[in-house]
Design a protein around this motif. Structure first.
Motif, short mmCIF file in Angstrom:
data_model
loop_
_atom_site.label_atom_id
_atom_site.label_comp_id
_atom_site.label_asym_id
_atom_site.label_seq_id
_atom_site.Cartn_x
_atom_site.Cartn_y
_atom_site.Cartn_z
N GLN A 89 -4.01 -5.25 11.52
CA GLN A 89 -3.18 -5.04 12.70
C GLN A 89 -1.75 -5.49 12.44
O GLN A 89 -1.53 -6.50 11.77
CB GLN A 89 -3.74 -5.81 13.89
CG GLN A 89 -5.09 -5.33 14.35
CD GLN A 89 -5.75 -6.34 15.27
OE1 GLN A 89 -5.90 -7.49 14.91
NE2 GLN A 89 -6.13 -5.88 16.45
N VAL A 90 -0.81 -4.77 12.99
CA VAL A 90 0.59 -5.18 12.89
C VAL A 90 0.75 -6.46 13.69
O VAL A 90 0.22 -6.60 14.79
CB VAL A 90 1.52 -4.07 13.43
CG1 VAL A 90 2.96 -4.56 13.48
CG2 VAL A 90 1.39 -2.82 12.59
N THR A 91 1.46 -7.39 13.12
CA THR A 91 1.68 -8.66 13.79
C THR A 91 3.12 -9.11 13.53
O THR A 91 3.87 -8.44 12.84
CB THR A 91 0.66 -9.72 13.33
OG1 THR A 91 0.78 -10.87 14.16
CG2 THR A 91 0.86 -10.09 11.88
N SER A 107 10.33 -4.54 2.55
CA SER A 107 11.18 -5.59 3.09
C SER A 107 10.59 -6.24 4.33
O SER A 107 10.72 -7.45 4.53
CB SER A 107 12.55 -5.01 3.44
OG SER A 107 13.40 -5.99 3.97
N VAL A 108 9.92 -5.47 5.17
CA VAL A 108 9.42 -6.03 6.43
C VAL A 108 8.00 -6.54 6.33
O VAL A 108 7.57 -7.33 7.16
CB VAL A 108 9.55 -5.02 7.59
CG1 VAL A 108 10.99 -4.68 7.86
CG2 VAL A 108 8.73 -3.77 7.35
N GLY A 109 7.24 -6.09 5.33
CA GLY A 109 5.88 -6.61 5.17
C GLY A 109 5.94 -7.99 4.55
O GLY A 109 6.60 -8.20 3.54
N GLY A 168 9.89 -9.72 3.40
CA GLY A 168 9.30 -9.23 2.17
C GLY A 168 10.37 -9.12 1.10
O GLY A 168 11.52 -9.47 1.31
N GLU A 169 10.00 -8.62 -0.05
CA GLU A 169 10.94 -8.48 -1.16
C GLU A 169 10.92 -7.04 -1.62
O GLU A 169 9.87 -6.49 -1.93
CB GLU A 169 10.54 -9.40 -2.31
CG GLU A 169 11.43 -9.30 -3.51
CD GLU A 169 12.90 -9.51 -3.21
OE1 GLU A 169 13.68 -8.58 -3.45
OE2 GLU A 169 13.28 -10.59 -2.74
N LYS A 178 16.72 -8.02 1.73
CA LYS A 178 15.98 -7.72 2.95
C LYS A 178 16.76 -6.93 3.99
O LYS A 178 16.39 -6.91 5.14
CB LYS A 178 15.47 -9.01 3.57
CG LYS A 178 16.58 -9.96 4.01
CD LYS A 178 15.99 -11.20 4.61
CE LYS A 178 17.09 -12.12 5.08
NZ LYS A 178 16.57 -13.28 5.75
N SER A 179 17.80 -6.25 3.62
CA SER A 179 18.64 -5.58 4.61
C SER A 179 18.22 -4.13 4.85
O SER A 179 19.05 -3.25 4.93
CB SER A 179 20.11 -5.65 4.19
OG SER A 179 20.26 -5.05 2.92
#
Length: 141
Positions: free
Chosen positions: A119-121, A98-100, A80-81, A91-92
């Motif tokens: 759902q989380v994937t 960041s993770v989506g 993600g940004e 992304k750190s």
């Protein structure tokens, strides 16, 4: 940048910096994440949103005109940004921004349109999903 004043700037909670781990305080100082002024943040976000809008405008017609009904199109990203959330631009981190990531499957006439799955994937799920859809043969070990 004529319309950057329409772009919000992410706000930090009042006690945000005090609640950070000492390492994060040092890391933020080294990366100078808190030195950008609000106008710079707004401009950067406006440019980012402009690029996202351009991608939306380009991908739709591309899928509709060049692939046809026999092609499964998968659109995703590797991260993600942050786009200025927590004053970060990369992304750190493991903040949601960041993770989506986007993960869009499009196959007109074969997959439901406009469906959102909450759902989380993981991108690791894409391969097994394609195997289940019989798009690729399963690996033989």
């Amino acid at each position: 940048y004529k319309r950057q004043e329409l772009v919000d700037r992410p706000l930090l909670p009042a006690d945000y910096h005090q609640s950070l781990h000492p390492f994060m305080k040092i890391w933020r100082a080294i990366r100078k994440v808190d030195e950008l002024v609000d106008e710079e943040v707004r401009i950067a976000r406006a440019v980012y949103y402009g690029l996202v809008t351009l991608m939306d405008q380009l991908i739709g017609p591309l899928v509709q005109t060049h692939f046809g009904e026999n092609t499964l199109v998968i659109y995703t990203s590797d991260h993600g940004e942050m786009a200025g959330e927590h004053r970060m631009w990369w992304k750190s981190s493991f903040y949601q921004s960041s993770v989506g990531i986007p993960l869009i499957f499009s196959w007109p006439g074969r997959l439901a349109e406009g469906l959102t799955i909450h759902q989380v994937t993981s991108l690791l799920d894409v391969g097994s999903t394609l195997v289940e859809m019989r798009m690729v043969p399963p690996c033989k070990m």
